[in-house]
Each structure stands twice: as structure tokens, then as C-alpha cells.
Design a protein around this motif. Structure first.
Motif, PDB file in Angstrom:
ATOM      1  N   ARG A  65       7.107  -1.411  13.482  1.00  0.00           N
ATOM      2  CA  ARG A  65       7.442  -1.123  12.083  1.00  0.00           C
ATOM      3  C   ARG A  65       7.630  -2.418  11.298  1.00  0.00           C
ATOM      4  O   ARG A  65       7.175  -2.546  10.159  1.00  0.00           O
ATOM      5  CB  ARG A  65       8.720  -0.293  12.007  1.00  0.00           C
ATOM      6  CG  ARG A  65       8.569   1.173  12.381  1.00  0.00           C
ATOM      7  CD  ARG A  65       9.834   1.931  12.047  1.00  0.00           C
ATOM      8  NE  ARG A  65      10.097   1.850  10.623  1.00  0.00           N
ATOM      9  CZ  ARG A  65      11.313   1.782  10.088  1.00  0.00           C
ATOM     10  NH1 ARG A  65      12.374   1.721  10.861  1.00  0.00           N
ATOM     11  NH2 ARG A  65      11.467   1.734   8.782  1.00  0.00           N
ATOM     12  N   ILE A  66       8.311  -3.370  11.925  1.00  0.00           N
ATOM     13  CA  ILE A  66       8.558  -4.653  11.245  1.00  0.00           C
ATOM     14  C   ILE A  66       7.242  -5.378  11.005  1.00  0.00           C
ATOM     15  O   ILE A  66       7.001  -5.923   9.924  1.00  0.00           O
ATOM     16  CB  ILE A  66       9.522  -5.520  12.077  1.00  0.00           C
ATOM     17  CG1 ILE A  66      10.906  -4.870  12.137  1.00  0.00           C
ATOM     18  CG2 ILE A  66       9.622  -6.927  11.500  1.00  0.00           C
ATOM     19  CD1 ILE A  66      11.876  -5.566  13.073  1.00  0.00           C
ATOM     20  N   GLU A  67       6.371  -5.399  12.023  1.00  0.00           N
ATOM     21  CA  GLU A  67       5.085  -6.070  11.872  1.00  0.00           C
ATOM     22  C   GLU A  67       4.247  -5.401  10.792  1.00  0.00           C
ATOM     23  O   GLU A  67       3.595  -6.066   9.991  1.00  0.00           O
ATOM     24  CB  GLU A  67       4.348  -6.053  13.207  1.00  0.00           C
ATOM     25  CG  GLU A  67       4.973  -6.961  14.272  1.00  0.00           C
ATOM     26  CD  GLU A  67       4.246  -6.868  15.607  1.00  0.00           C
ATOM     27  OE1 GLU A  67       3.339  -6.013  15.724  1.00  0.00           O
ATOM     28  OE2 GLU A  67       4.598  -7.631  16.526  1.00  0.00           O
ATOM     29  N   SER A  68       4.252  -4.060  10.786  1.00  0.00           N
ATOM     30  CA  SER A  68       3.479  -3.335   9.781  1.00  0.00           C
ATOM     31  C   SER A  68       3.993  -3.639   8.371  1.00  0.00           C
ATOM     32  O   SER A  68       3.200  -3.894   7.449  1.00  0.00           O
ATOM     33  CB  SER A  68       3.557  -1.830  10.058  1.00  0.00           C
ATOM     34  OG  SER A  68       2.890  -1.100   9.056  1.00  0.00           O
ATOM     35  N   ALA A  69       5.336  -3.616   8.204  1.00  0.00           N
ATOM     36  CA  ALA A  69       5.912  -3.904   6.893  1.00  0.00           C
ATOM     37  C   ALA A  69       5.643  -5.349   6.477  1.00  0.00           C
ATOM     38  O   ALA A  69       5.369  -5.636   5.310  1.00  0.00           O
ATOM     39  CB  ALA A  69       7.418  -3.637   6.916  1.00  0.00           C
ATOM     40  N   SER A  70       5.689  -6.279   7.436  1.00  0.00           N
ATOM     41  CA  SER A  70       5.429  -7.687   7.130  1.00  0.00           C
ATOM     42  C   SER A  70       3.970  -7.903   6.733  1.00  0.00           C
ATOM     43  O   SER A  70       3.669  -8.663   5.804  1.00  0.00           O
ATOM     44  CB  SER A  70       5.774  -8.562   8.338  1.00  0.00           C
ATOM     45  OG  SER A  70       7.148  -8.478   8.649  1.00  0.00           O
ATOM     46  N   LYS A  71       3.040  -7.221   7.442  1.00  0.00           N
ATOM     47  CA  LYS A  71       1.621  -7.341   7.097  1.00  0.00           C
ATOM     48  C   LYS A  71       1.358  -6.774   5.708  1.00  0.00           C
ATOM     49  O   LYS A  71       0.563  -7.329   4.932  1.00  0.00           O
ATOM     50  CB  LYS A  71       0.775  -6.612   8.140  1.00  0.00           C
ATOM     51  CG  LYS A  71       0.680  -7.336   9.477  1.00  0.00           C
ATOM     52  CD  LYS A  71      -0.172  -6.550  10.458  1.00  0.00           C
ATOM     53  CE  LYS A  71      -0.258  -7.278  11.800  1.00  0.00           C
ATOM     54  NZ  LYS A  71      -1.048  -6.497  12.794  1.00  0.00           N
ATOM     55  N   GLU A  72       2.025  -5.673   5.379  1.00  0.00           N
ATOM     56  CA  GLU A  72       1.841  -5.087   4.056  1.00  0.00           C
ATOM     57  C   GLU A  72       2.313  -6.060   2.978  1.00  0.00           C
ATOM     58  O   GLU A  72       1.614  -6.294   1.975  1.00  0.00           O
ATOM     59  CB  GLU A  72       2.620  -3.778   3.944  1.00  0.00           C
ATOM     60  CG  GLU A  72       2.459  -3.100   2.588  1.00  0.00           C
ATOM     61  CD  GLU A  72       3.389  -1.923   2.408  1.00  0.00           C
ATOM     62  OE1 GLU A  72       3.139  -1.120   1.497  1.00  0.00           O
ATOM     63  OE2 GLU A  72       4.378  -1.823   3.167  1.00  0.00           O
ATOM     64  N   SER A  73       3.499  -6.656   3.179  1.00  0.00           N
ATOM     65  CA  SER A  73       4.023  -7.612   2.210  1.00  0.00           C
ATOM     66  C   SER A  73       3.121  -8.837   2.111  1.00  0.00           C
ATOM     67  O   SER A  73       2.840  -9.331   1.013  1.00  0.00           O
ATOM     68  CB  SER A  73       5.443  -8.015   2.612  1.00  0.00           C
ATOM     69  OG  SER A  73       5.971  -8.955   1.709  1.00  0.00           O
ATOM     70  N   MET A  74       2.646  -9.330   3.269  1.00  0.00           N
ATOM     71  CA  MET A  74       1.770 -10.495   3.279  1.00  0.00           C
ATOM     72  C   MET A  74       0.445 -10.191   2.573  1.00  0.00           C
ATOM     73  O   MET A  74      -0.136 -11.051   1.901  1.00  0.00           O
ATOM     74  CB  MET A  74       1.506 -10.931   4.716  1.00  0.00           C
ATOM     75  CG  MET A  74       0.668 -12.202   4.846  1.00  0.00           C
ATOM     76  SD  MET A  74       0.511 -12.725   6.560  1.00  0.00           S
ATOM     77  CE  MET A  74      -0.363 -11.328   7.275  1.00  0.00           C
ATOM     78  N   GLY A  75      -0.025  -8.949   2.708  1.00  0.00           N
ATOM     79  CA  GLY A  75      -1.268  -8.561   2.037  1.00  0.00           C
ATOM     80  C   GLY A  75      -1.163  -8.689   0.529  1.00  0.00           C
ATOM     81  O   GLY A  75      -2.095  -9.153  -0.135  1.00  0.00           O
ATOM     82  N   TYR A  76      -0.014  -8.296  -0.013  1.00  0.00           N
ATOM     83  CA  TYR A  76       0.183  -8.431  -1.452  1.00  0.00           C
ATOM     84  C   TYR A  76       0.288  -9.906  -1.865  1.00  0.00           C
ATOM     85  O   TYR A  76      -0.163 -10.291  -2.945  1.00  0.00           O
ATOM     86  CB  TYR A  76       1.434  -7.667  -1.881  1.00  0.00           C
ATOM     87  CG  TYR A  76       1.234  -6.170  -1.908  1.00  0.00           C
ATOM     88  CD1 TYR A  76       0.361  -5.589  -2.826  1.00  0.00           C
ATOM     89  CD2 TYR A  76       1.910  -5.336  -1.022  1.00  0.00           C
ATOM     90  CE1 TYR A  76       0.160  -4.211  -2.853  1.00  0.00           C
ATOM     91  CE2 TYR A  76       1.732  -3.963  -1.045  1.00  0.00           C
ATOM     92  CZ  TYR A  76       0.855  -3.405  -1.954  1.00  0.00           C
ATOM     93  OH  TYR A  76       0.659  -2.054  -1.977  1.00  0.00           O
ATOM     94  N   GLU A  77       0.904 -10.729  -1.010  1.00  0.00           N
ATOM     95  CA  GLU A  77       0.985 -12.162  -1.310  1.00  0.00           C
ATOM     96  C   GLU A  77      -0.412 -12.785  -1.355  1.00  0.00           C
ATOM     97  O   GLU A  77      -0.723 -13.588  -2.237  1.00  0.00           O
ATOM     98  CB  GLU A  77       1.831 -12.867  -0.238  1.00  0.00           C
ATOM     99  CG  GLU A  77       3.301 -12.507  -0.263  1.00  0.00           C
ATOM    100  CD  GLU A  77       4.024 -13.109  -1.443  1.00  0.00           C
ATOM    101  OE1 GLU A  77       3.497 -14.058  -2.048  1.00  0.00           O
ATOM    102  OE2 GLU A  77       5.125 -12.608  -1.777  1.00  0.00           O
TER     103      GLU A  77
END
Length: 571
Positions: free
Chosen positions: A231-243
Motif C-alpha cells: 500500500r505504501i509503495e503504491s501510494a508513493s508511486k502515485e504521488s511520484m507520478g504526479y511529481e
């Protein structure tokens, strides 16, 4: 993906909130703008005097002819530096208190959010708003806003300077404007949703991280660490995608701005070539015009580039102001009632779920101890949170009397938290002005003084995060001593203690007795011996009060309480 229940303010709400920050600052605002305008006008003197010097060199004038323009250039630079200093100082005095007020207001509302809102939503969203969003707004206010305003004024002043030399230079420079306007419109349309979604994604990432750390023992015990890591990795990838999307958009944005600069400067140079060749203008004037436009590169790019930070800050402001739009939770109270608290015809349920309390009525008088008993899931803990005003009922009323209004109510739940700091710091949360002696007396009252004396620093021993770990009993002692120090009119105890007869049980029972002595009390009794000495006992089943009376009366009645008592006693 968690739903965010906290609102995001719209433009009208933001404008209304910002207007509340203006009173008392209008004169300072006017003075700041005037000084910034002075900086922009002084900056006009630099290309003008350079053009003057250039024309003097072209005309092969005597060196003495350079004295006046060089003196003016020096004076303009020095005066501009002084005005820039005062402009930044005034801007800081104007903006920082306003940003501080917004941050404090948002934090105050976040702390005071109804517990239903916090539990129904995403705790990471709340944290990201009062931390990450607040930081972005502060950074924008301290680093970008002043640069944006001064750059905008410099652009206006430079265009006026171009027109003053020759209106055709201004027209030539304006050829870059359509490209810049289209670029900015494209960028705002594309970046706004990216930044808004990115801030929301940051909230989900914060929530996943918070859950991972706070529930780590449970996750390990159940073998769920891998799932939470995912879950943490998925949420981090989502945030990084927007960056990454924001960075790609910004790169294209700068490329188009470079094209606009090329078009504008080329037009100015061509106009200068033909105007000088035709004798319409001088080389010095053409030089000044080119320098005016070249001097626009920084301000124009600065204004357009700050939109990136301002976009992020605007998203942060919308989220912070959104927190302030959530109504503060207020519990109804009257000062004429002779009861400490009155609960009438109460109905309650969590979110959109079924009712867990139905038609519950409870009255507690001064100094009265009322115990609430029932099986697990009967609604006892829900009633405790409602009585102290932490939750809002669906129907019915909760009325506090004058004693609670004047002295407050306190709830001790099944979960106690030890805050990072000293033991004294933990207790002063309930009474900030408490003296060292009063704190020591509170620890004695709940029977916690014996283990505090064994600590090297006593009441100044550091506990909580990064400090000395406390046992469950010691943590309970701190919570109860804090309540004793608060001296509330109403105490609600919802605490699952150790088994009856154990040393831990006897210690905490004595501490509970000290806390409720002389006060109105509602005790959620998880062990029936906690209810036996109560003035009145309420028996709950499936969210309803099915019996009430004192211990002797209910035993004689032979109803549900008698069954529970006999089963508990036999056990």
C-alpha cells in the motif's frame, strides 16, 4: 483509495477568508505597493542611462559628458537597493502574520474537528494539510510573492519605458505576448489539476505511512506487513507520478517561454535597425530599447515561473481554508438545569451505518456516580463519547449543566497515549498553569507517586516518543492524574482494567475512586465490581437501556443485571 471527506475551498470561500485578514493591514499594504513601485521606476533608470552613455560614445563626446549619466546610474542602483530592502521588510510584515493566522486557524480547526469526521475520512489528509500544505503556503509567501509583485510592476514599467522611447519598440516587444499568454494559459489549464491531485495523493501516502508505523505491532502479529508495504509503495508511486507529470509540464512551459523571448528580442532588434537606418531614432535609444526588453526576460520569466509555486500554494490555501469551513463541534448546554448532564431520547450510529444507540436517556446529578454495564457491542463506549461531546447524535439531545460549562468534562478511554516530554509536561496538558507541587499532589492522589520516586529525574523524567517507556499501568496513572489535576465537574471512565483481584486491578481501582470522588461520574463498567457501589446502574442491550437501579434493587429484580452479576461472580 481512501475518500477525502474534508472539503477543498472554492474561490469564493478563499476570497471571503482572505478579506478577514485585511482589516488593520490596508495602510501597510498601500505602503508596500508604493515602495515596490519605486523599485520598478528606479530600475527604469538603468537601461535609460546606459543608452545615454552609448549615444555619448557613438557621438564621440568629451569624457565629461559621461559624468551625469554615470552619477545617475550609480544613484539609481543605490536607491534601488535601499528600496528593495524596505520592500522586502514591509512585505514580510504584511504577509507573514497573515500566513501565520491561516496556519494557526487551520491547525485549530483540525484539532477541533468532530471525531466522526476524522474517523470517517483519511487521517493522512488532515496531517498533509496542516503540515505539507502549510509549508508550501509559507514558502510561497516568504520567497515567491514579493518576487511576483516586483516582477509584475517591473514589466509594466519597462513597457512604459519602451513606449516612451518610441511606440514602435513597444509594439515590436508585444509580439512575444501572444506566445507567452498562450503558454501561460496552457500551463495553468494543465498544471492546476496535476497539483490538486498531487496534494491529495500526498495525503494518501501520509495515511499509508502513518498506518504502517502506528499499527506496526499489529501488522507484524497478523503477518500483514507485506500488504501494508505494498500500500505504501503504491501510494508513493502515485504521488511520484504526479511529481513527474508536473516536472514534464514545467519543462515544456520553459521551452515555449524561450521561444517567446527569441521572437520579442528579434522584433526589437529589427525595429531598431530600421529606425536607426531611417534616422527616426538614435543608436542610444535603440540600445536602451533593446536593454529594456532584455531586462524584461527576468521579470517576465519570473512572473510566469512563480505561477508554478503559486499554483501549488493556491492548492494548499484551498485545502487549508477548506479545513476552516468544517463547522466546529459544539455540544448543547444550558445553565439552568440542576443536572450535570442530561441525555434525552438519544439515537446514534457511525457514518451511514445502522444505529448503535436507540432512545437512550441518562441524567447525572452533582456528585452522582452512574455505572453503565452490558455485553460487548451493547453501545456503552459510544454513549461515553457522546456524553463528553466528542460525537454528534443523530437524534435527541445532550445538555450540559452549569458545572460542566464552568469546569469542563473529561473522558478516560480504553486507549491512553503518553505524549513526548516529561511526566510534568504530560500532566500540564490538563492544566497548563499547574505548579510542581500541584502535579506531585495529583500523582499522590492516584497512587502513582511510588514509581515516580524511583525515576532518576522524578517528575522531570522524559517519557513517550524518544523517552522512557512506561507500563500500561503507569500510562493509566498519568491519564488519571491529568484528569484529577483538571478537576472537571464530570468524569467519564471507559476503561477495560486488569482482571479482578490482581494487583494491577486493585491499583487502578483505587486510582479511579480518587478521580471520581466528589465529582459526577459515568463509569463504563467492563467488570461488574466497578458498578456495585454506583448510585445508579444502567443496563444496556443492543443500544437500549433495558434496566436501571442500584445494585441491590437490580439483584432483587432478577433481570438481566442479576444474570450478568451471577455469571461474573461465578467466573
Amino acid at each position: 483509495m481512501s475518500a477525502t471527506v474534508l472539503p477543498v475551498a472554492d474561490g469564493g470561500q478563499i476570497r471571503r477568508y482572505l478579506r478577514t485578514l485585511l482589516p488593520g493591514r490596508r495602510l501597510l499594504l498601500a505602503g508596500t505597493i508604493l515602495v515596490m513601485l519605486g523599485v520598478s521606476l528606479l530600475n527604469l533608470a538603468i537601461p535609460a542611462t546606459i543608452g545615454w552613455i552609448t549615444q555619448a560614445v557613438v557621438d564621440r563626446r568629451h569624457p565629461s559628458a559621461l559624468t551625469i549619466p554615470i552619477a545617475l546610474l550609480t544613484a539609481a542602483v543605490v536607491a534601488g537597493a535601499i528600496c528593495t530592502y524596505f520592500a522586502r521588510l514591509l512585505l514580510a510584515r504584511l504577509v507573514f502574520p497573515a500566513v501565520g493566522s491561516l496556519r494557526e486557524d487551520a491547525l485549530s480547526h483540525a484539532v477541533d474537528l468532530p471525531i466522526d469526521v476524522v474517523e470517517a475520512g483519511d487521517s493522512g489528509d488532515v496531517i498533509s494539510r496542516v503540515s505539507g500544505d502549510a509549508e508550501r503556503v509559507t514558502d510561497a509567501a516568504s520567497e515567491v510573492l514579493g518576487y511576483f509583485v516586483t516582477s509584475a510592476l517591473a514589466i509594466v514599467a519597462a513597457l512604459i519605458g519602451l513606449a516612451a522611447i518610441d511606440w514602435r519598440f513597444a509594439v515590436a516587444g508585444l509580439l512575444a505576448v501572444p506566445i507567452q499568454a498562450h503558454t501561460l494559459r496552457w500551463y495553468l489549464r494543465r498544471s492546476r489539476p496535476i497539483y490538486a491531485a498531487g496534494r491529495a495523493a500526498d495525503g494518501r501516502r501520509a495515511s499509508a505511512l502513518l498506518t504502517g508505523f502506528t499499527a506496526l505491532p499489529t501488522l507484524r502479529a497478523l503477518g500483514l506487513t507485506g500488504r501494508q508495504r505494498g500500500r505504501i509503495e503504491s501510494a508513493s508511486k502515485e504521488s511520484m507520478g504526479y511529481e513527474l507529470a508536473a516536472m514534464q509540464t514545467m519543462t515544456r512551459f520553459w521551452g515555449r517561454l524561450n521561444l517567446a523571448e527569441f521572437v520579442g528580442l528579434a522584433a526589437i532588434l529589427l525595429a531598431g535597425f530600421f529606425l536607426v537606418r531611417s534616422g527616426t531614432t538614435s543608436v542610444g535609444a535603440a540600445t536602451a530599447a533593446a536593454l529594456f526588453f532584455a531586462g524584461l526576460f527576468g521579470p517576465i520569466n519570473g512572473v510566469l515561473a512563480t505561477f508554478d509555486t503559486l499554483q501549488q500554494a493556491a492548492a494548499g490555501v484551498a485545502r487549508l481554508v477548506g479545513v476552516t469551513t468544517v463547522p466546529r463541534h459544539e455540544t448543547a448546554f444550558e445553565t439552568g438545569t440542576d443536572q450535570v448532564v442530561e441525555v434525552s431520547d438519544l439515537t446514534f450510529g457511525y457514518a451511514d451505518g445502522p444505529a448503535v444507540l436507540d432512545d437512550v436517556t441518562l441524567r447525572v446529578g452533582p456528585g452522582e456516580k452512574v455505572a453503565v454495564v452490558g455485553t460487548t457491542g451493547s453501545g456503552k463506549s459510544s454513549l461515553a463519547s457522546l456524553v463528553t461531546g466528542l460525537r454528534t447524535p443523530r437524534a435527541g439531545s445532550i445538555v450540559w449543566g452549569r458545572p460542566v460549562v464552568e469546569r469542563s468534562a473529561a473522558l478516560v478511554t480504553q486507549e491512553t497515549h503518553v505524549f513526548a516530554g516529561t511526566i510534568a509536561d504530560n500532566l500540564r496538558l490538563g492544566r497548563p498553569d499547574a505548579t510542581h507541587e500541584q502535579i506531585a499532589q495529583a500523582m499522590v492522589a492516584v497512587g502513582a507517586d511510588h514509581w515516580v520516586r524511583t525515576l532518576p529525574d522524578g517528575l522531570d523524567a522524559r517519557v513517550g516518543g524518544g523517552g522512557r517507556p512506561l507500563t500500561a499501568v503507569q500510562a493509566q496513572h498519568l491519564a488519571l492524574a491529568r484528569v484529577h489535576l483538571m478537576d472537571p465537574a464530570l468524569v467519564v471512565l471507559d476503561e477495560a482494567n486488569a482482571e479482578a483481584g490482581s494487583d494491577t486491578s486493585r491499583q487502578l481501582d483505587r486510582a479511579f475512586a480518587a478521580v471520581v470522588r466528589g465529582r459526577a461520574a459515568v463509569v463504563i463498567a467492563h467488570r461488574l465490581n466497578q458498578a456495585a457501589d454506583a448510585d445508579r446502574i444502567l443496563v444496556m442491550e443492543s443500544g437500549r437501556v433495558v434496566e436501571q437501579g442500584n445494585h441491590a434493587e437490580l439483584i432483587v429484580a432478577g433481570g438481566r443485571y442479576a444474570e450478568l452479576w451471577h455469571a461474573w461472580s461465578a467466573g
